[in-house]
Structure formats: structure tokens, C-alpha cells
Design an enzyme around this catalytic site. Structure first.
Site, PDB file in Angstrom:
ATOM      1  N   ASP A  89      30.251 -22.130  -2.844  1.00 39.27           N
ATOM      2  CA  ASP A  89      29.075 -21.596  -2.140  1.00 39.27           C
ATOM      3  C   ASP A  89      29.392 -21.475  -0.659  1.00 39.27           C
ATOM      4  O   ASP A  89      30.325 -22.093  -0.146  1.00 39.27           O
ATOM      5  CB  ASP A  89      27.832 -22.479  -2.354  1.00 39.27           C
ATOM      6  N   GLU A 154      27.430 -27.286  -2.112  1.00 36.02           N
ATOM      7  CA  GLU A 154      27.854 -28.178  -1.024  1.00 36.02           C
ATOM      8  C   GLU A 154      27.102 -27.870   0.257  1.00 36.02           C
ATOM      9  O   GLU A 154      26.632 -28.760   0.954  1.00 36.02           O
ATOM     10  CB  GLU A 154      29.365 -28.047  -0.798  1.00 36.02           C
TER      11      GLU A 154
HETATM   12  N1  BES Z   1      33.682 -27.747   5.337  1.00 36.00           N
HETATM   13  C1  BES Z   1      32.502 -28.312   5.879  1.00 36.00           C
HETATM   14  C2  BES Z   1      32.711 -29.692   6.430  1.00 36.00           C
HETATM   15  C3  BES Z   1      33.519 -29.648   7.684  1.00 36.00           C
HETATM   16  C4  BES Z   1      32.933 -29.173   8.851  1.00 36.00           C
HETATM   17  C5  BES Z   1      34.816 -30.020   7.706  1.00 36.00           C
HETATM   18  C6  BES Z   1      33.671 -29.065   9.988  1.00 36.00           C
HETATM   19  C7  BES Z   1      35.560 -29.911   8.854  1.00 36.00           C
HETATM   20  C8  BES Z   1      34.987 -29.413   9.993  1.00 36.00           C
HETATM   21  C9  BES Z   1      31.435 -28.354   4.812  1.00 36.00           C
HETATM   22  O1  BES Z   1      31.383 -27.199   4.028  1.00 36.00           O
HETATM   23  C10 BES Z   1      30.094 -28.423   5.492  1.00 36.00           C
HETATM   24  O2  BES Z   1      29.802 -27.593   6.280  1.00 36.00           O
HETATM   25  N2  BES Z   1      29.286 -29.378   5.125  1.00 36.00           N
HETATM   26  C11 BES Z   1      27.943 -29.442   5.545  1.00 36.00           C
HETATM   27  C12 BES Z   1      27.246 -30.407   4.651  1.00 36.00           C
HETATM   28  C13 BES Z   1      25.765 -30.430   4.788  1.00 36.00           C
HETATM   29  C14 BES Z   1      25.138 -29.095   4.522  1.00 36.00           C
HETATM   30  C15 BES Z   1      25.206 -31.456   3.854  1.00 36.00           C
HETATM   31  C16 BES Z   1      27.852 -29.852   6.995  1.00 36.00           C
HETATM   32  O3  BES Z   1      28.669 -30.659   7.481  1.00 36.00           O
HETATM   33  O4  BES Z   1      26.960 -29.365   7.673  1.00 36.00           O
HETATM   34 ZN    ZN Z   2      30.422 -25.684   5.402  1.00 34.46          ZN
END
Ligand code: BES
Ligand code: ZN
Length: 456
Positions: A89, A154
Site C-alpha cells: 500500500d 502499513e
Molecule cells: N517506510 C516508512 C517508515 C520509514 C519512514 C522508514 C522514514 C524510514 C524513514 C513507513 O512506510 C511509514 O511511513 N510508516 C508510517 C506508519 C504509520 C502510518 C503508522 C509512518 O511512519 O508514518
Molecule cells: Zn510510508
């Protein structure tokens, strides 16, 4: 490995075309009208994974979006098992007018591929799949057993993956979980991430009068919910950059001086950082360095605010409602439910009698802190070195991947966050992109990882 690597080298173009196909799916998990499209993306992935050479591939329905689950167990009972987790997603695309090319029409320029989800996380998931394919199509087998969990929620908090993991402990049993959904510290600095911040996310809504009012007739006597909300939001962080919610810092784990010293060895360039964002100054909690503020300290942000008249020209109203979405990034050992309860209590306490307050918790995720000497991390170090020719650095990350902590807890394994993104990838922003060298190198690193993990 030589055959595997030459196979990868010979498939560069094909792999890029394959990725483009995957990127065309508009799998935005948080938009209800994209539900069918998200489902089609899962079906596409299933077919793709079957073509790679996996025998068992399922699209598992959930109360939300489906999970793609696959297994290859040909390495046998005595071999190790790697569970690969990723997400298909993507985030919403707004503001769409700021994209140079449409978000779901993948375009290559300057050695990068542009589209929503390129780096976060379709490109990285695809790199893992192509690594598996390279092993399977050259040797007819993998050095380890592999389980794939690729979810579709996610970016919306992984709420339905949680019960899937808890209820399928045996099926998901493994020796490590590998996740390629993080980014490197800087360009040309291969990195292994060993900590993620957690998250608590809520929406708060204030209602004042039962309808929008004339701001002349009523202004000055009836409270304006936007102004009340602004004031409440302002109260959440004090002049030292500390969050004022009572008990908020109770469980925050102190970080050793040794670890903080290690952060200082990383090539952080403050001027470049500000320049890149076009900001003159930064903000944050007093007493902490920039990296510490995003890695080891919690934070609170308003993600969006809604209310009143925002159209062209003037409309003199005193609005009936105002709302805001608030995310808090958490560090070990803060618990999302506890923090959510604390902010709800505090907001209710500071809301004046002039408004009615409603709070809706949207999702949460635990922070992650992994040992850096696990067999999986050792294999990742070797894999990154082999693929990119440089010893990787260790870093933390300010972002969250909600399911990772649950994987470690329920499956009792040390996760490996071996991502291939770069700081300039614009994840969650317009013009998201993924560097093609990191895509191709990522495929090789993932291929090496299976090989190395079988040996450690
Ligand atoms: N890939 C990201 C996490 C991430 C962000 C890793 C920046 C490295 C650098 C992941 O897809 C993400 O964006 N997660 C969300 C989770 C939330 C919606 C619960 C986030 O961190 O906002
Ligand atoms: Zn993300």
C-alpha cells in the site's frame, strides 16, 4: 552466488519494467474508494510471486485490506527460515499539483524512478522479490526457507495485520524477519537501521455552536472552535520543546553516552539539511542534537487541521466545528495505548466549557530497538558490503513500521531493517522516487543476504 549475480545483472531492464507495472496500481490504503484497486494490487502480487517460483501463495482477506502470504520451504527442515515483510500500500498523493509527473505513471529521470510508492515500499519489496527470483531461476532453490508477508495497510497503521500475526504464530515461525522499508543515512552510505520510533495517532474534534454563525452578530460572545483548538494545540509543547502531557516522558528510555557518541560519527550536515528543506532554522527539544531529536526523543505533530471557510474570497463566519489530526512519535519504552490515554485525558482536561470535545484514536505502533549483533544483522552487514562495496553504518530512524515490534515479540526473533531508500526519496511527499542504483544494488544485497544468513 556468481550465477545469481549475473542473472540479476542481465535482468536490469526487465526488473525495471516489472517494477513500473507494480507502481501503476493506485493502492492507497487510507482512501475507501481505492478498496478494489488495493485488492487488485494484492492479486497482481500473488501472480507475480507464483511466477517467481513460489508454490504456496495466498491472498488473505482481512477486515481491511488483504495480506499477501507466500512460502517456499524447499530448503528443508534443517535449514533456516527468513520471513520477509513489506507493504504494497502507499500514501495518498495530495497535493497532486506539485508532482512533476503523475504519481501513478512511473517515469525514469536522472537515474531515479518517480511514482508514489517507489521507495515506500513497492520498489524495496520488488527488490526482495527479484532477489528471490534470481536464486530460484538460476539454482532452482533458495539457501534458506522463505516466508513472505506483504500487507496492504502499513500506511494506515497495520491494524488488521496485528491479529493475523498473533493468530498464525506457527505458520509464521522463522529465524529472522527482514524488512526493506527504511532509508540510508545519506547517499552512498549503506545503512542498517536498528531502531524505529513508535506512534500514537488520534483525531480531535471540537464543536462550538450547533451551526456556522455570522461572525459579526455572534463574534466576541460565542467561542470559536478553531481558536480554541489552536490554543489547545499550542499548549501541547512548551518553550523548551517539551511535550506537556502529564506523564508523557515517564517511560522514555535514556540512551547511553556511548550510543550518543556514535551518532556524532555519522556524516550529518546541518547546513545541507536546512538548505534541502528551505528552512532557516530548526526546532525541537532543548539539550538534544538534531539526530537525537528525531531518533531518541519523542515528538508531537499536527498532521492536518480542518475547520471554517477556506474557499476563495471572504465569508464572515464563526464556524461550528474544528478538528485536527495529531501524531506522536514514541521511543522505547513508551506504549502507544498508554500515550493515547494520556493525551485524551489531557485534551479533555484543557478543553474549555465553551466547546464539546470528541477524540478518536486512529492507530498505534510500538517503538523498536534491536540488538546489533544478531546473526541477521551480521548477514546484512556482509550483504550490504558485498552489494555496495562499503561497510554499512548503524542508524536509528524517526519513522515507524508498526508491525515490527509485534513480529519480534510474537515470533521471538531479532528483526533486520535492511532498507535501500535515500533521504532524497520524498517518501509521503510529491515526487516520491527511488534511486535506480539502490534498486539494482538492493536486489543484489537481498540475494547476498539469503546466502549469508544460511551461513551465520
Ligand atoms: N517506510 C516508512 C517508515 C520509514 C519512514 C522508514 C522514514 C524510514 C524513514 C513507513 O512506510 C511509514 O511511513 N510508516 C508510517 C506508519 C504509520 C502510518 C503508522 C509512518 O511512519 O508514518
Ligand atoms: Zn510510508
Amino acid at each position: 552466488m556468481d550465477d545469481v549475480l549475473s542473472f540479476i545483472e542481465s535482468k536490469k531492464e526487465e526488473n525495471l519494467t516489472g517494477l513500473m507495472e507494480f507502481l501503476k496500481f493506485e493502492s492507497i490504503s487510507s482512501e475507501p474508494e481505492k478498496k478494489e484497486e488495493v485488492k487488485r494490487t494484492a492479486e497482481y502480487l500473488k501472480d507475480h510471486i507464483l511466477n517467481i517460483g513460489f508454490e504456496t501463495v495466498k491472498v488473505v482477506e482481512t477486515a481491511g485490506h488483504p495480506i499477501v502470504y507466500a512460502e517456499w520451504t524447499g530448503a528443508g527442515k534443517n535449514a533456516k527460515t527468513v520471513l520477509i515483510y513489506g507493504h504494497y500500500d502507499v500514501q495518498p498523493v495530495d497535493p497532486i499539483e506539485l508532482w512533476d509527473t503523475p504519481p501513478f505513471e512511473p517515469t525514469v529521470r536522472n537515474g531515479k524512478i518517480f511514482a508514489r510508492g517507489t521507495a515506500d515500499d513497492k520498489g524495496q519489496v520488488f527488490a526482495q522479490l527479484k532477489a528471490l527470483e534470481a536464486h530460484l531461476k538460476t539454482n532452482g532453490k533458495l539457501p534458506v526457507n522463505v516466508k513472505l508477508v506483504i500487507e496492504g495497510e502499513e500506511e494506515a497503521g497495520s491494524n488488521n495485520l496485528d491479529p493475523f500475526v498473533r493468530n498464525n504464530k506457527e505458520m509464521l515461525a522463522c529465524d529472522t524477519v527482514v524488512i526493506s522499508d527504511t532509508e540510508w543515512f545519506a547517499d552512498d552510505v549503506p545503512s542498517i537501521c536498528y531502531a524505529l520510533r513508535g506512534i500514537s495517532f488520534i483525531e480531535v474534534k471540537l464543536t462550538g455552536p450547533n451551526r456556522d454563525l455570522h461572525s459579526g452578530t455572534f463574534g466576541g460572545l460565542v467561542a470559536n472552535p478553531i481558536q480554541v483548538l489552536a490554543k489547545m494545540i499550542d499548549e501541547l509543547i512548551d518553550e523548551n520543546g517539551r511535550i506537556t502531557i502529564p506523564g508523557f516522558y515517564d517511560d522514555v528510555l535514556d540512551v547511553t553516552d556511548f550510543e550518543r557518541e556514535n551518532f556524532k560519527k555519522l556524516p550529518f550536515d546541518l547546513e545541507k539539511y536546512k538548505k534541502d528543506l528551505s528552512v532557516k532554522a530548526l526546532t525541537g527539544e532543548k539539550g538534544y542534537t538534531p539526530l537525537e531529536r528525531t531518533w531518541i526523543r519523542p515528538s508531537l505533530d499536527i498532521n492536518g487541521i480542518k475547520g471554517g471557510y477556506t474557499g476563495e474570497g471572504a465569508k464572515t463566519i464563526l464556524p461550528s466545528e474544528a478538528s485536527a489530526k495529531i501524531s506522536m512519535r514514541l521511543v522505547p519504552n513508551q506504549k502507544p495505548e498508554d500515550i493515547t490515554n494520556k493525551i485524551i485525558k489531557y485534551l479533555k482536561q484543557i478543553a474549555p466549557d465553551t466547546v464539546k470535545i470528541e477524540i478518536n484514536p486512529l492507530h498505534g505502533g510500538e517503538p523498536v530497538l534491536t540488538p546489533i549483533d544478531s546473526p541477521g544483522i551480521k548477514a546484512a552487514q556482509k550483504a550490504l558490503k558485498a552489494a555496495f562495496g562499503k561497510e554499512p553504518v548503524f542508524m536509528r530512524e524517526g519513522g515507524s513500521i508498526p508491525i515490527v515490534a509485534l513480529f519480534s515479540e510474537v515470533l521471538n526473533v531479532a528483526p533486520v531493517l535492511m532498507g535501500f531508500g535515500l533521504p532524497g526519496d520524498n517518501i509521503h511527499s510529491p515526487n516520491e522516487n527511488f534511486d535506480l542504483n539502490n534498486f539494482y544494488g538492493g536486489i543484489k544485497a537481498a540475494a547476498h543476504f539469503f546466502d549469508e544468513f544460511a551461513k551465520v
